[in-house]
Design an enzyme around this catalytic site. Sequence first.
Site, mmCIF file in Angstrom:
data_model
loop_
_atom_site.group_PDB
_atom_site.id
_atom_site.type_symbol
_atom_site.label_atom_id
_atom_site.label_comp_id
_atom_site.label_asym_id
_atom_site.label_seq_id
_atom_site.Cartn_x
_atom_site.Cartn_y
_atom_site.Cartn_z
ATOM 1 N N TYR A 105 29.593 37.128 39.434
ATOM 2 C CA TYR A 105 29.846 37.688 40.757
ATOM 3 C C TYR A 105 28.538 37.986 41.490
ATOM 4 O O TYR A 105 27.785 38.896 41.119
ATOM 5 C CB TYR A 105 30.674 38.964 40.655
ATOM 6 C CG TYR A 105 32.011 38.792 39.953
ATOM 7 C CD1 TYR A 105 32.625 37.541 39.860
ATOM 8 C CD2 TYR A 105 32.659 39.879 39.384
ATOM 9 C CE1 TYR A 105 33.848 37.388 39.216
ATOM 10 C CE2 TYR A 105 33.891 39.731 38.748
ATOM 11 C CZ TYR A 105 34.472 38.481 38.660
ATOM 12 O OH TYR A 105 35.679 38.335 38.028
ATOM 13 N N HIS A 162 34.438 34.429 30.220
ATOM 14 C CA HIS A 162 34.960 34.235 31.576
ATOM 15 C C HIS A 162 35.776 32.945 31.691
ATOM 16 O O HIS A 162 36.806 32.911 32.365
ATOM 17 C CB HIS A 162 33.792 34.215 32.567
ATOM 18 C CG HIS A 162 34.169 34.597 33.953
ATOM 19 N ND1 HIS A 162 33.273 35.078 34.870
ATOM 20 C CD2 HIS A 162 35.357 34.571 34.609
ATOM 21 C CE1 HIS A 162 33.877 35.331 36.018
ATOM 22 N NE2 HIS A 162 35.140 35.023 35.887
ATOM 23 N N SER A 199 43.615 39.291 40.837
ATOM 24 C CA SER A 199 44.236 38.810 42.089
ATOM 25 C C SER A 199 45.717 39.176 42.157
ATOM 26 O O SER A 199 46.563 38.330 42.487
ATOM 27 C CB SER A 199 44.050 37.290 42.239
ATOM 28 O OG SER A 199 42.695 36.966 42.385
ATOM 29 N N PRO A 200 46.075 40.433 41.866
ATOM 30 C CA PRO A 200 47.491 40.822 41.895
ATOM 31 C C PRO A 200 48.078 40.844 43.293
ATOM 32 O O PRO A 200 49.299 40.905 43.450
ATOM 33 C CB PRO A 200 47.465 42.231 41.282
ATOM 34 C CG PRO A 200 46.107 42.756 41.628
ATOM 35 C CD PRO A 200 45.194 41.571 41.536
ATOM 36 N N LEU A 201 47.212 40.788 44.306
ATOM 37 C CA LEU A 201 47.677 40.783 45.693
ATOM 38 C C LEU A 201 47.626 39.379 46.291
ATOM 39 O O LEU A 201 47.642 39.218 47.516
ATOM 40 C CB LEU A 201 46.848 41.756 46.529
ATOM 41 C CG LEU A 201 46.958 43.217 46.082
ATOM 42 C CD1 LEU A 201 45.984 44.100 46.842
ATOM 43 C CD2 LEU A 201 48.380 43.724 46.261
ATOM 44 N N ARG A 249 45.305 37.176 46.500
ATOM 45 C CA ARG A 249 44.085 36.955 47.286
ATOM 46 C C ARG A 249 44.273 37.335 48.758
ATOM 47 O O ARG A 249 43.792 36.658 49.664
ATOM 48 C CB ARG A 249 43.618 35.505 47.131
ATOM 49 C CG ARG A 249 43.351 35.134 45.659
ATOM 50 C CD ARG A 249 42.755 33.772 45.495
ATOM 51 N NE ARG A 249 42.627 33.431 44.076
ATOM 52 C CZ ARG A 249 41.605 33.746 43.281
ATOM 53 N NH1 ARG A 249 40.611 34.459 43.780
ATOM 54 N NH2 ARG A 249 41.573 33.374 42.012
ATOM 55 N N GLY A 250 45.006 38.435 48.944
ATOM 56 C CA GLY A 250 45.213 38.983 50.272
ATOM 57 C C GLY A 250 46.528 38.593 50.908
ATOM 58 O O GLY A 250 46.966 39.242 51.865
#
Length: 334
Positions: free
Chosen positions: A55, A126, A205-207, A209-210
């Site tokens: 990151y 990763h 990314s539970p949302l 990715r927006g």
Amino acid sequence: MNTRKLGPFTVSAMGLGCMNLSHAYGQPPSEQQGEKLLLAALDAGVTLFDTAALYGFGANESLVGRVMKPHRREFTLCSKGGMAGVTGDDGVVRRVIDGRPETIRRNCEDSLRRLQTDVIDLYYLHRWDKKVPIEDSVGAMSRLVEQGKVRTIGLSEVSAATLRKAHAVHPLTAVQTEYSLWTRNPEIAVLDACRELGIAFVAFSPLARGFLCDALQDVGTLDAKDIRRSMPRFEPGHYAENLKLLPRYKALAQEAGCSPAQLALAWLLHKRADIIPIPGTTRLEHLTDNLGAAQVQLDSTLVERLEAHINQRTVHGNRYSAQARAEVDTEEFE
């Protein structure tokens, strides 16, 4: 904040994915903004912070290390190696997947230095480097445990078969994979394997990715460096179809008495007690909204309607490009 078990650790039911503060979604916030968000999460009861060498090519670990060092005893620290930025002969830093034992050792040493800590609580591979037997990579990680550099280990984006091979070499604490209403791949086999082996599942990314925040209507406004530009679901044609899912989804959120983001997170929290979502954000108001999901109650009928509305059959486009799909080991729906 309610708590959940992550191997030997007791952590907040939701963690913080720190990637957004340095990486992936266009221009990151300033370091001062990142510092405010990290400390606000800690003050709000978050005790699980997740970063990686990749990151910002080390910038995210450096930020987390600088800001969180005075509070190191108050939270569980997770990072990842085996995929990092490597500077080529042309001076350009590129992402490289490398699971060789010597690389994993070096990645860990670099992460410890950037994080300003003596030990990483949970250290993930990763990505599985498919040129290297998973047993060799996990063997190298197990030696990091023996040396006291990491306390526990985990894997990211792997299949149930790879998970079992790795767990036979050294016990795993967690598997981290993308999981949300619109990415249901873990339901094929990995969730069951985790339950069988006593491994926690960390959902990144539970949302979506927006998408499930109802935060992006026009993909044409995405920054040129936003990783969503390479994801089929965010291509204009597919995204236009996916947007048609939002009105009904928002109506279900209203019925549940919560925001769209809270509905997505509450769904994960209600699925199983061994699932720990790690939503990321750059904005304090979104952090507060996300954490409020822990108080949302969902009845079984609403959950059934929600799952019938957004799933692998109703979402348009793959989650990753062909190249990215080749780099992961997760099962896929036909």
